[in-house]
Enzyme design. Structure first.
Site, PDB file in Angstrom:
ATOM      1  N   SER A 119      41.571  46.173   8.795  1.00  0.00           N
ATOM      2  CA  SER A 119      40.799  47.003   9.707  1.00  0.00           C
ATOM      3  C   SER A 119      39.297  46.738   9.648  1.00  0.00           C
ATOM      4  O   SER A 119      38.848  45.633   9.898  1.00  0.00           O
ATOM      5  CB  SER A 119      41.120  48.463   9.442  1.00  0.00           C
ATOM      6  N   ASP A 286      36.468  48.309  15.985  1.00  0.00           N
ATOM      7  CA  ASP A 286      36.540  47.745  14.634  1.00  0.00           C
ATOM      8  C   ASP A 286      37.421  46.498  14.576  1.00  0.00           C
ATOM      9  O   ASP A 286      37.874  45.992  15.611  1.00  0.00           O
ATOM     10  CB  ASP A 286      37.013  48.811  13.640  1.00  0.00           C
ATOM     11  N   GLU A 372      40.180  61.492  14.692  1.00  0.00           N
ATOM     12  CA  GLU A 372      39.614  61.605  13.355  1.00  0.00           C
ATOM     13  C   GLU A 372      38.114  61.398  13.442  1.00  0.00           C
ATOM     14  O   GLU A 372      37.627  60.689  14.326  1.00  0.00           O
ATOM     15  CB  GLU A 372      40.205  60.549  12.433  1.00  0.00           C
TER      16      GLU A 372
HETATM   17  C1  VG1 Z   1      39.709  55.703   6.549  1.00  0.00           C
HETATM   18  C2  VG1 Z   1      39.364  56.855   7.460  1.00  0.00           C
HETATM   19  C3  VG1 Z   1      40.637  57.431   8.071  1.00  0.00           C
HETATM   20  C4  VG1 Z   1      41.384  56.315   8.809  1.00  0.00           C
HETATM   21  C5  VG1 Z   1      41.645  55.157   7.859  1.00  0.00           C
HETATM   22  C6  VG1 Z   1      42.282  53.976   8.552  1.00  0.00           C
HETATM   23  O1  VG1 Z   1      40.501  56.143   5.480  1.00  0.00           O
HETATM   24  O2  VG1 Z   1      38.664  57.852   6.769  1.00  0.00           O
HETATM   25  O3  VG1 Z   1      40.310  58.475   8.927  1.00  0.00           O
HETATM   26  O4  VG1 Z   1      42.603  56.782   9.302  1.00  0.00           O
HETATM   27  O5  VG1 Z   1      40.419  54.708   7.282  1.00  0.00           O
HETATM   28  O6  VG1 Z   1      41.461  53.504   9.584  1.00  0.00           O
HETATM   29  P1  VG1 Z   1      39.894  56.477   4.031  1.00  0.00           P
HETATM   30  O7  VG1 Z   1      41.082  56.808   3.183  1.00  0.00           O
HETATM   31  O8  VG1 Z   1      39.159  55.258   3.592  1.00  0.00           O
HETATM   32  O9  VG1 Z   1      38.970  57.617   4.229  1.00  0.00           O
HETATM   33  V1  VG1 Z   1      41.677  51.942  10.181  1.00  0.00           V
HETATM   34  O10 VG1 Z   1      40.693  51.696  11.372  1.00  0.00           O
HETATM   35  O11 VG1 Z   1      41.648  51.135   8.844  1.00  0.00           O
HETATM   36  O12 VG1 Z   1      43.251  51.808  10.482  1.00  0.00           O
HETATM   37 CO    CO Z   2      41.052  49.917  12.230  1.00  0.00          CO
END
Ligand code: VG1
Ligand code: CO
Length: 552
Positions: A119, A286, A372
């Site tokens: 991501s 992203d 989110e």
């Molecule tokens: C982060 C965000 C969360 C999101 C996740 C995946 O997780 O806070 O809201 O769903 O990334 O996003 P964390 O545990 O680091 O707070 V993505 O764009 O990687 O699928």
């Molecule tokens: Co992502």
């Protein structure tokens, strides 16, 4: 080139890997770690052992184009053939955004998908790699599945893979069909089906008219997966001038940057909109295309507010003209959408962080939109958050309302009040320091209720837990909350997507009613909460950081 006999090799593992526990969204590790012999294969073997329907099933495979993407697709194809998958659908150049993968899984009746992406984490040999696993509904595998996958990796003795010989190579250079034993390999253009879905949901004609009339759009693909999609949508179909899509060619290391659309890592785009006058609307996505940042001229829209604005204006979009069944937000996301839902008289759910928790609500038809605070917004059109969808949603609203973003925000706040909101991230801190800080606050929580904090009274101090209203499953340990008597709150969470040390996230929120001061800088409006949580949690001293790495 069809070959009916296929040799399958079983490769023995001297020792199973002990660190393949998926986090908030898939398994993320450094590229170096993924290059450890058998590391990727171990995880994929576990996936193919756990996910239902492998025999004779269809699997969608693609990625965000980062270093290692194509090689990983070839490995997965060989392992899919060895496990009895009937068909793999993959994409030219291996390029498939997470939302497009979600749509393909659903439209092609696949058993699920494997998306190669870390991501928003940087890519390249010195960056990160990742594997996201999605189920038949098109959404991230629920915790029951990711936990079973992890358990399988812990007990793995070996993995099965098609022995193709050195001469075999997977051709991703063009659309076509191939065969590996009984496995059909279909290489498609990953953008087509997704773009068609967007055309069904949004009023492209109205947006085209908007873009033709002195409205300047800048889109930053951050050298990541959305470039090819955005070019087709904005430049070809919507008639925006060439160059509207910046950094539009996916690169293996995202041009050396973090493909994370926030004010820190997408600073070029932010400066263009916040400091300059040439553009009316800016957006970025992203690495894997599921996140979005939107900006108007001199106006940053925080993602929690964005969800609230989309909810309040949804019926101007053809795909949502019939209204919304309900909405949901993750716990750390501000309550801006709650206020709108109340006025619309629709249900509003609060879930733990991570899109997988929206899946059941979407499948059961209980919600239409969800989001989110971490730049993720989406709807029941797929089962992932969707960056370009959010950008098109905003453009559709702008085409219909014909007002600048800043005026839409001001009108929204004067109707619903404003949730001042900020997230402070302390990245890559020593794991021990982070856990020490977190565990200390957690231990203090029982005594905090009733105490004063930033001039308010602490009403609730807990660790967020969630019972899924559809399947009754309980998820606990989702973030430390301090809820204050005036509706403000502070939340602490440790990230589940980082790969270096630990990342502490501090979420700050304070509500001002429509008749209050709606025009403050959030950092100023939240200053007392920021100071109070630093004092209480000893953030600066314990992390050794004078300020957060990223402020949103
Ligand atoms: C982060 C965000 C969360 C999101 C996740 C995946 O997780 O806070 O809201 O769903 O990334 O996003 P964390 O545990 O680091 O707070 V993505 O764009 O990687 O699928
Ligand atoms: Co992502």
């Amino acid at each position: 080139m069809a070959s009916s006999t296929l040799t399958v090799t079983t490769v023995d593992l001297a020792q199973p890997f002990s660190d393949q526990k998926p986090g908030t969204s898939g398994l993320r590790k450094s590229t170096r770690q993924f290059e450890t012999p058998h590391y990727l294969e171990s995880f994929i073997e576990a996936v193919l052992q756990v996910v239902p329907g492998v025999q004779g099933g269809t699997l969608v495979v693609g990625g965000d184009g980062r270093y290692g993407n194509r090689q990983a697709i070839a490995v997965i194809v060989r392992m899919a053939a060895a496990h009895g998958i009937a068909r793999v659908i993959t994409c030219t150049d291996g390029i498939l955004s997470t939302p497009a993968a979600s749509h393909l899984i659903r439209s092609r009746g696949a058993i699920g998908g494997i998306i190669l992406s870390a991501s928003h984490n940087p890519g390249g040999p010195e960056g990160d790699f990742g594997v996201k696993v999605n189920g038949a509904n098109g959404g991230p595998a629920p915790e029951s599945i990711t936990e079973a996958i992890y358990q399988a990796t812990l007990n793995l003795q070996g993995y099965r893979i098609a022995d193709t010989g050195a001469a075999w190579a997977l051709d991703l250079s063009q659309v076509g069909q191939d065969q590996l034993g009984d496995l059909a390999i279909e290489v498609i253009d990953g953008t087509g089906d997704y773009v068609a879905l967007m055309q069904q949901l949004f009023d492209f004609e109205a947006i085209r008219t908007l873009l033709r009339n002195d409205f300047n759009l800048a889109f930053d693909a951050m050298h990541a997966v959305t470039g090819p999609y955005a070019r087709v949508i904005f430049e070809t179909l919507l008639g925006a001038p060439a160059g509207t899509v910046r950094n539009g060619t996916p690169s293996e290391d995202f041009g050396g940057g973090h493909p994370d659309p926030n004010l820190t890592y997408a600073h070029d785009l932010a400066a263009l909109l916040l400091e300059g006058d040439a553009y009316d609307f800016g957006a970025a996505c992203d690495g894997d295309g599921d996140r979005n940042m939107v900006l108007g001229r001199h106006c940053f829209v925080n993602p929690s507010d964005s969800l609230a604005v989309l909810t309040a204006n949804a019926t101007v979009v053809p795909g949502y003209a019939g209204g919304l069944r309900g909405v949901a937000r993750s716990m750390p996301t501000s309550a801006a959408v709650d206020v709108v839902a109340k006025e619309l008289d629709i249900p509003c759910f609060e879930t733990p962080t991570g899109w997988k928790f929206f899946g059941n609500l979407l499948d059961a038809g209980r919600i239409t939109l969800c989001g989110e605070e971490s730049f993720g917004t989406g709807s029941d059109h797929i089962r992932e958050k969707d960056g370009l969808w959010a950008v098109l949603f905003w453009l559709n609203i702008l085409a219909s309302r014909r007002e600048p973003v800043s005026r839409i925000m001001a009108a929204h706040w004067s109707r619903f009040g404003r949730h001042y909101y900020s997230r402070h991230d302390y990245e890559a801190i020593a794991s021990e320091a982070a856990h020490g800080l977190y565990d200390r606050v957690k231990a203090m929580q029982p005594e905090l209720v009733g105490q004063s904090f930033a001039g308010r009274r602490i009403e609730v101090a807990d660790d967020f837990a969630y019972t899924d209203p559809i399947d009754g499953s309980l998820t606990s340990g989702q973030g430390l909350r301090l809820l204050l008597d005036d509706g403000s709150r502070v939340v602490l969470r440790l990230s589940g997507t980082g790969t270096q040390g630990a990342t502490l996230r501090v979420y700050l929120e304070s509500y001002v009613a429509p008749d209050g001061d709606l025009d403050q800088d959030p950092q100023v409006a939240l200053a007392d909460l920021i100071t109070a949580i630093d004092d209480l949690a000893e953030i600066k001293t314990r992390t050794g950081m004078a300020r957060p790495t990223v402020i949103t």
